[in-house]
Scaffold this active site. Structure first.
Site, mmCIF file in Angstrom:
data_model
loop_
_atom_site.group_PDB
_atom_site.id
_atom_site.type_symbol
_atom_site.label_atom_id
_atom_site.label_comp_id
_atom_site.label_asym_id
_atom_site.label_seq_id
_atom_site.Cartn_x
_atom_site.Cartn_y
_atom_site.Cartn_z
ATOM 1 N N ARG A 1 -18.326 -2.631 25.311
ATOM 2 C CA ARG A 1 -17.569 -2.415 24.175
ATOM 3 C C ARG A 1 -18.308 -1.300 23.169
ATOM 4 O O ARG A 1 -17.493 -0.182 22.727
ATOM 5 C CB ARG A 1 -17.628 -3.727 23.033
ATOM 6 C CG ARG A 1 -16.927 -3.489 21.666
ATOM 7 C CD ARG A 1 -15.339 -3.413 21.821
ATOM 8 N NE ARG A 1 -15.035 -3.496 20.478
ATOM 9 C CZ ARG A 1 -14.426 -2.577 19.746
ATOM 10 N NH1 ARG A 1 -14.196 -1.310 20.257
ATOM 11 N NH2 ARG A 1 -13.738 -2.988 18.609
ATOM 12 N N ASP B 1 -4.900 -8.269 24.016
ATOM 13 C CA ASP B 1 -4.857 -8.822 22.642
ATOM 14 C C ASP B 1 -3.178 -8.928 22.010
ATOM 15 O O ASP B 1 -2.287 -8.230 22.940
ATOM 16 C CB ASP B 1 -5.368 -7.789 21.650
ATOM 17 C CG ASP B 1 -5.572 -8.439 20.339
ATOM 18 O OD1 ASP B 1 -7.096 -8.878 19.945
ATOM 19 O OD2 ASP B 1 -4.902 -8.336 19.251
ATOM 20 N N TYR C 1 0.594 -9.720 10.720
ATOM 21 C CA TYR C 1 -0.014 -8.477 11.075
ATOM 22 C C TYR C 1 1.014 -7.398 11.027
ATOM 23 O O TYR C 1 0.786 -6.287 10.219
ATOM 24 C CB TYR C 1 -0.728 -8.249 12.525
ATOM 25 C CG TYR C 1 -1.840 -9.353 12.555
ATOM 26 C CD1 TYR C 1 -2.984 -9.098 11.802
ATOM 27 C CD2 TYR C 1 -1.655 -10.792 13.381
ATOM 28 C CE1 TYR C 1 -4.073 -9.945 11.907
ATOM 29 C CE2 TYR C 1 -2.734 -11.451 13.386
ATOM 30 C CZ TYR C 1 -3.930 -11.059 12.823
ATOM 31 O OH TYR C 1 -4.862 -11.943 12.598
ATOM 32 N N ARG D 1 -11.427 -17.300 23.644
ATOM 33 C CA ARG D 1 -12.336 -16.160 23.416
ATOM 34 C C ARG D 1 -13.635 -16.095 24.418
ATOM 35 O O ARG D 1 -14.644 -15.801 23.835
ATOM 36 C CB ARG D 1 -12.833 -15.921 21.864
ATOM 37 C CG ARG D 1 -11.745 -15.586 20.946
ATOM 38 C CD ARG D 1 -11.417 -13.998 21.138
ATOM 39 N NE ARG D 1 -10.146 -13.593 20.504
ATOM 40 C CZ ARG D 1 -10.359 -13.012 19.223
ATOM 41 N NH1 ARG D 1 -11.347 -12.820 18.549
ATOM 42 N NH2 ARG D 1 -8.995 -12.656 18.492
ATOM 43 N N ARG E 1 -17.198 -10.953 21.966
ATOM 44 C CA ARG E 1 -18.549 -10.278 21.387
ATOM 45 C C ARG E 1 -19.902 -11.076 21.398
ATOM 46 O O ARG E 1 -20.927 -10.746 21.412
ATOM 47 C CB ARG E 1 -18.100 -9.961 19.834
ATOM 48 C CG ARG E 1 -17.561 -8.607 19.828
ATOM 49 C CD ARG E 1 -17.030 -8.455 18.377
ATOM 50 N NE ARG E 1 -16.114 -9.893 18.055
ATOM 51 C CZ ARG E 1 -15.511 -9.820 16.730
ATOM 52 N NH1 ARG E 1 -15.625 -9.034 15.826
ATOM 53 N NH2 ARG E 1 -14.464 -10.832 16.789
HETATM 54 O O1 CP3 Z 1 -11.208 -14.344 25.881
HETATM 55 C C1 CP3 Z 1 -9.995 -14.077 25.319
HETATM 56 O O2 CP3 Z 1 -9.799 -15.243 24.579
HETATM 57 C C2 CP3 Z 1 -9.115 -13.097 25.907
HETATM 58 C C3 CP3 Z 1 -8.934 -11.978 24.970
HETATM 59 C C4 CP3 Z 1 -8.142 -12.208 23.379
HETATM 60 C C5 CP3 Z 1 -8.566 -11.330 22.420
HETATM 61 N N1 CP3 Z 1 -7.889 -11.548 21.383
HETATM 62 C C6 CP3 Z 1 -9.720 -10.199 22.624
HETATM 63 C C7 CP3 Z 1 -10.108 -9.878 21.387
HETATM 64 C C8 CP3 Z 1 -7.307 -12.950 22.935
HETATM 65 C C9 CP3 Z 1 -6.684 -14.313 23.652
HETATM 66 C C10 CP3 Z 1 -6.952 -12.700 21.619
HETATM 67 C C11 CP3 Z 1 -5.866 -13.217 20.949
HETATM 68 C C12 CP3 Z 1 -5.663 -12.825 19.331
HETATM 69 N N2 CP3 Z 1 -6.003 -11.631 18.698
HETATM 70 C C13 CP3 Z 1 -5.409 -13.894 18.440
HETATM 71 C C14 CP3 Z 1 -5.000 -15.160 18.362
HETATM 72 C C15 CP3 Z 1 -6.020 -16.128 18.515
HETATM 73 C C16 CP3 Z 1 -6.881 -16.169 17.524
HETATM 74 O O3 CP3 Z 1 -7.989 -15.877 17.536
HETATM 75 O O4 CP3 Z 1 -6.532 -16.731 16.518
HETATM 76 C C17 CP3 Z 1 -5.369 -12.925 17.062
HETATM 77 C C18 CP3 Z 1 -4.933 -13.752 15.539
HETATM 78 C C19 CP3 Z 1 -5.796 -11.716 17.371
HETATM 79 C C20 CP3 Z 1 -5.715 -10.540 16.537
HETATM 80 C C21 CP3 Z 1 -7.070 -10.031 16.289
HETATM 81 N N3 CP3 Z 1 -7.657 -9.318 17.448
HETATM 82 C C22 CP3 Z 1 -8.173 -10.023 15.533
HETATM 83 C C23 CP3 Z 1 -7.803 -10.662 14.146
HETATM 84 C C24 CP3 Z 1 -9.158 -9.241 15.914
HETATM 85 C C25 CP3 Z 1 -10.533 -8.844 14.954
HETATM 86 C C26 CP3 Z 1 -11.257 -10.025 14.609
HETATM 87 C C27 CP3 Z 1 -11.515 -10.995 15.579
HETATM 88 O O5 CP3 Z 1 -10.996 -12.183 15.498
HETATM 89 O O6 CP3 Z 1 -12.154 -10.660 16.658
HETATM 90 C C28 CP3 Z 1 -9.147 -8.966 16.995
HETATM 91 C C29 CP3 Z 1 -9.863 -8.212 18.077
HETATM 92 C C30 CP3 Z 1 -10.486 -8.860 19.273
HETATM 93 N N4 CP3 Z 1 -9.521 -9.346 20.341
HETATM 94 C C31 CP3 Z 1 -11.663 -8.813 19.962
HETATM 95 C C32 CP3 Z 1 -11.438 -9.463 20.865
HETATM 96 C C33 CP3 Z 1 -12.576 -9.593 21.971
HETATM 97 C C34 CP3 Z 1 -12.980 -8.309 19.073
HETATM 98 C C35 CP3 Z 1 -13.050 -6.800 19.326
HETATM 99 C C36 CP3 Z 1 -14.337 -6.221 18.835
HETATM 100 O O7 CP3 Z 1 -14.483 -5.912 17.706
HETATM 101 O O8 CP3 Z 1 -15.031 -6.032 19.813
#
Ligand code: CP3
Length: 334
Positions: free
Chosen positions: A34, A71, A146, A21, A25
């Site tokens: 965003r 994602d 999910y 990540r 954010r």
């Molecule tokens: O920088 C990076 O790591 C690359 C981008 C990336 C995102 N999601 C962007 C994102 C990666 C590798 C993921 C993987 C992901 N997404 C996982 C596996 C890793 C982990 O965290 O366990 C999972 C379970 C998700 C599903 C997901 N996507 C959730 C649960 C959420 C919302 C809550 C959270 O954890 O942020 C997202 C949204 C998301 N994916 C955001 C980002 C930057 C946040 C978006 C926002 O609200 O601005």
């Protein structure tokens, strides 16, 4: 060859820094983009912006690897399921239509995600040659959590959902494995050189089901990667001592440990694999000396082995980017 691949592939001990990540954010430059792009899926489908976001942490911290901004839920989206990211609640998916999903073929799937592959292509061309571009997927079980809405708010499982009458769980997992292998190949064809396989909710699986729901699907994906010579890193988060069984069965190139795993235990028990990560992302919320102390534990433990310094889960949104700068300086000078 990038440093990350030197470590994963040739088992050479060198430094290669990236953070889960790292694009997200906690970065003001991400929040700015965003705020103007309320629909998260559309943001992931905007190749130019996705590439720009991917490069933000590289510009700020000069990290050794970029991970494509996308994602894991882009896969259910491309399979035709409705995916919504709801503020302060996380992702919510529409009902799963098994018949529709089983009908999706390689061409229609790849076409729907072509903006993601274009983002990889654009990014690869802008990224210095010696840096890795990491692609990723969610493992079948974590996607199913999910897709089926299995996880309740208290992290307990709604196992009834796994027994839906006409749901053939095995067929669905096999379909996901096939589709995910296509997604990996497409990302590599577009310019990615490593894939990380996130099984973020593996820790929720009851022991009796862990072989079928976690080890086997991960192993099939890793087997595909090995056949295609694609460097791979697995992250079966939360499975505690089962990390050992996972590693022996799945045999990935790299394995990311979570913050519950004792690094010395990992070093002793996870063999024939490159260990990555471990540091609790909450350590970055602590005073500097405390953060450095915990980081030192990981660096020291893995000093003379091929190890990829990283976290035990993604950076938290409340992380101060300057704290990360401090951690990076400390690691590089160590
Ligand atoms: O920088 C990076 O790591 C690359 C981008 C990336 C995102 N999601 C962007 C994102 C990666 C590798 C993921 C993987 C992901 N997404 C996982 C596996 C890793 C982990 O965290 O366990 C999972 C379970 C998700 C599903 C997901 N996507 C959730 C649960 C959420 C919302 C809550 C959270 O954890 O942020 C997202 C949204 C998301 N994916 C955001 C980002 C930057 C946040 C978006 C926002 O609200 O601005």
């Amino acid at each position: 060859m990038s440093n990350l691949n030197k470590i994963l592939h040739n088992k050479i001990s060198c430094k290669s820094l990236w953070f889960m990540r790292q694009a997200g954010r906690y970065l003001p430059e991400f929040r700015e983009i965003r705020s103007k792009n309320q629909n998260f899926i559309n943001l992931c489908l905007n190749s130019e912006l996705s590439s720009e976001i991917t490069l933000q942490p590289i510009k700020r911290f000069d990290l050794d690897s970029a991970i494509i901004f996308s994602d894991i839920l882009m896969v259910p989206y491309a399979l035709g399921q409705e995916v919504n990211f709801i503020k302060n609640e996380g992702p919510v998916l529409g009902n799963l239509n098994m018949n529709n999903i089983l009908k999706v073929n390689k061409e229609s799937f790849s076409k729907k995600l072509s903006p993601v592959y274009r983002a990889i292509d654009i990014t690869r061309k802008k990224l210095p040659k010696e840096k890795s571009l990491i692609s990723f997927i969610g493992a079948p079980w974590t996607l199913l959590v999910y897709m089926l809405g299995i996880k309740k708010a208290d992290n307990n499982l709604n196992l009834k959902k796994l027994n839906i009458k006409d749901l053939k769980l095995g067929d669905l997992i096999n379909k996901l494995v096939k589709i995910l292998n296509i997604h990996i190949q497409n990302q590599v064809d577009a310019g990615a050189d490593v894939v990380q396989i996130f099984d973020s909710w593996a820790g929720l699986i009851p022991s009796a089901n862990i072989q079928d729901l976690c080890y086997s699907p991960n192993a099939k994906i890793v087997e595909f990667c090995k056949k295609k010579k694609i460097s791979n890193i697995c992250f079966p988060k939360g499975i505690k001592l089962k990390y050992k069984e996972f590693n022996n069965f799945v045999k990935p190139d790299g394995i990311n440990i979570d913050y519950e795993i004792d690094p010395q235990w990992a070093k002793n028990n996870l063999t024939d694999v490159v260990i990555q990560g471990g540091l609790d992302p909450k350590a970055l919320l602590k005073p500097e000396d405390e953060m450095i102390e915990v980081a030192t534990k990981y660096i020291k433990t893995f000093q003379n082995t091929p190890y990829v310094f990283n976290l035990g889960h993604g950076l938290l949104p409340e992380t101060d980017p300057d704290k990360l700068t401090t951690l990076i300086k400390f690691y590089r000078n160590y």
